[in-house]
Design an enzyme around this catalytic site. Structure first.
Site, PDB file in Angstrom:
ATOM      1  N   SER A 119      -3.813   3.976 -10.614  1.00 13.84           N
ATOM      2  CA  SER A 119      -2.776   5.011 -10.609  1.00 13.84           C
ATOM      3  C   SER A 119      -2.401   5.434  -9.199  1.00 13.84           C
ATOM      4  O   SER A 119      -3.266   5.783  -8.393  1.00 13.84           O
ATOM      5  CB  SER A 119      -3.264   6.233 -11.385  1.00 13.84           C
ATOM      6  OG  SER A 119      -3.726   5.869 -12.669  1.00 13.84           O
ATOM      7  N   ASP A 151      -1.355  -5.895  -3.134  1.00 16.41           N
ATOM      8  CA  ASP A 151      -0.899  -6.165  -1.767  1.00 16.41           C
ATOM      9  C   ASP A 151      -1.342  -7.555  -1.312  1.00 16.41           C
ATOM     10  O   ASP A 151      -0.602  -8.271  -0.628  1.00 16.41           O
ATOM     11  CB  ASP A 151      -1.446  -5.107  -0.807  1.00 16.41           C
ATOM     12  CG  ASP A 151      -1.067  -3.695  -1.237  1.00 16.41           C
ATOM     13  OD1 ASP A 151       0.064  -3.518  -1.731  1.00 16.41           O
ATOM     14  OD2 ASP A 151      -1.901  -2.779  -1.089  1.00 16.41           O
ATOM     15  N   HIS A 180      -2.885   1.761   0.341  1.00 14.55           N
ATOM     16  CA  HIS A 180      -2.058   1.122  -0.686  1.00 14.55           C
ATOM     17  C   HIS A 180      -0.699   1.801  -0.814  1.00 14.55           C
ATOM     18  O   HIS A 180      -0.249   2.122  -1.905  1.00 14.55           O
ATOM     19  CB  HIS A 180      -2.805   1.149  -2.024  1.00 14.55           C
ATOM     20  CG  HIS A 180      -2.094   0.419  -3.130  1.00 14.55           C
ATOM     21  ND1 HIS A 180      -1.690  -0.896  -3.035  1.00 14.55           N
ATOM     22  CD2 HIS A 180      -1.700   0.840  -4.367  1.00 14.55           C
ATOM     23  CE1 HIS A 180      -1.088  -1.259  -4.162  1.00 14.55           C
ATOM     24  NE2 HIS A 180      -1.079  -0.224  -4.981  1.00 14.55           N
TER      25      HIS A 180
END
Length: 334
Positions: A119, A151, A180
């Site tokens: 999340s 990523d 992130h």
């Protein structure tokens, strides 16, 4: 016997993620939880001919606790998706409360489980989970992971496009460190298993770096208001979960990138802080995972001057994101 649980299992990430976990032979039981539709998702998945028994739960009648009972690994894709014009940080106001409540459920019903947080914004939601666990006296930094695998998946795909051979994508490995979101995503392209062409210019390198950092925006724009990256995120989440499942089963030498609390490996964490020149509590880098969680936090390795500048640009943003998550739990509810 390994039980995996997906919290947010009826959503755009949750459904394909649950499907991929159902197909993983290391999963023998799959618990699903969401605020709507989970029994239907579970019934659908239960018809697939793999060993995992599937059960779906809704909030009434202690559904969260029932889903989590006996969990070995909990994956959390719950929350609202990013919309056009939204940053991952914009999601914080909505998703922070959702993650807090799910973390409370884990702390009370499955405190020993490996917890994988998808999340967004991950840079802040992982600290939220940690702070909730601390309040309940069950925080184990070795078992809490922020999933940054997308990523790495994007970097592998984009590099294979640059070298002109998508068939190599599964074998291309590019370390991606930091966090992130946006500038906190630092692809170490100099360490790619498949080097970029020698003719690759600095402007091309910067453009590729930017694409990896902001690849999510491509999907948000292409979906034109219908959501953000779901299928690629589910794939990446399942890839990381598969590595954790292998480690739980006793496989040695399992290494994966993840956003972790640097106390998970004090020696490795302290060494990384020295590399960074900053006393951050969280950072994403390659970690070795074993049956008890994080075994070793790896160093960044040799960086180019450009990559070093990217790391330094990421640090203040990361520090702000981390503080936001910690403060959210420290602030009394109104």
């Amino acid at each position: 016997m390994t039980k995996a649980v997906v919290l947010g299992a009826a959503g755009g990430i949750g459904q394909p993620l649950a499907l991929l976990l159902k197909a993983n032979p290391l999963v023998t039981e799959l618990g699903l939880f969401d605020i709507v539709n989970t029994p239907g998702v579970a019934a659908d998945l239960s018809h697939i001919a793999t060993p995992a028994k599937v059960e779906g739960y809704l909030p009434p009648d202690d559904g969260l606790a029932k889903a989590l009972k006996g969990a070995d690994i909990v994956v959390i894709p719950a929350g609202v998706p990013r919309k056009p014009g939204m940053t991952r940080d914009d999601l914080f106001k909505i998703n922070a409360g959702i993650i807090r409540d799910l973390a409370t459920g884990i702390a009370t019903s499955a405190p020993k489980a490996f917890v994988l947080v998808i999340s967004n914004p991950v840079n802040s939601t992982v600290p939220i989970v940690a702070e909730v666990f601390k309040k309940h006296g069950v925080f184990d930094p070795k078992k809490l992971f922020g999933v940054t695998t997308l990523d790495v998946v994007r970097a592998s795909t984009f590099v294979s496009e640059v070298i002109g051979d998508l068939s190599k994508a599964p074998s291309v490995v590019v370390p991606v460190v930091g966090g992130h979101s946006g500038v906190t995503i630092v692809p170490l392209l100099s360490q790619s298993s498949h080097p970029l062409p020698s003719s690759y210019s600095s402007s091309e390198l910067e453009a590729l770096t930017y694409r990896i950092q902001f690849g999510g925006d491509e999907v948000v724009k292409a979906k034109d208001g219908a959501g953000s990256a779901t299928l690629s995120m589910a794939y990446a989440g399942a890839e990381f979960a598969a590595k954790v499942l292998k480690a739980i089963s006793g496989e040695k030498g399992v290494i994966a990138p993840s956003y972790v609390h640097l106390s998970a490996d004090k020696a490795g964490g302290d060494a990384l802080k020295k590399e960074l020149g900053k006393d951050l509590d969280y950072f994403s880098t390659n970690v070795e995972i074993g049956p008890e969680g994080v075994v070793k936090i790896n160093s960044l390795g040799k960086l180019t001057d450009y990559e070093q500048s990217l790391v330094q640009a990421a640090i203040p943003e990361l520090a702000t994101n981390i503080e936001k998550g910690v403060t959210f739990i420290g602030t009394p509810k109104l």
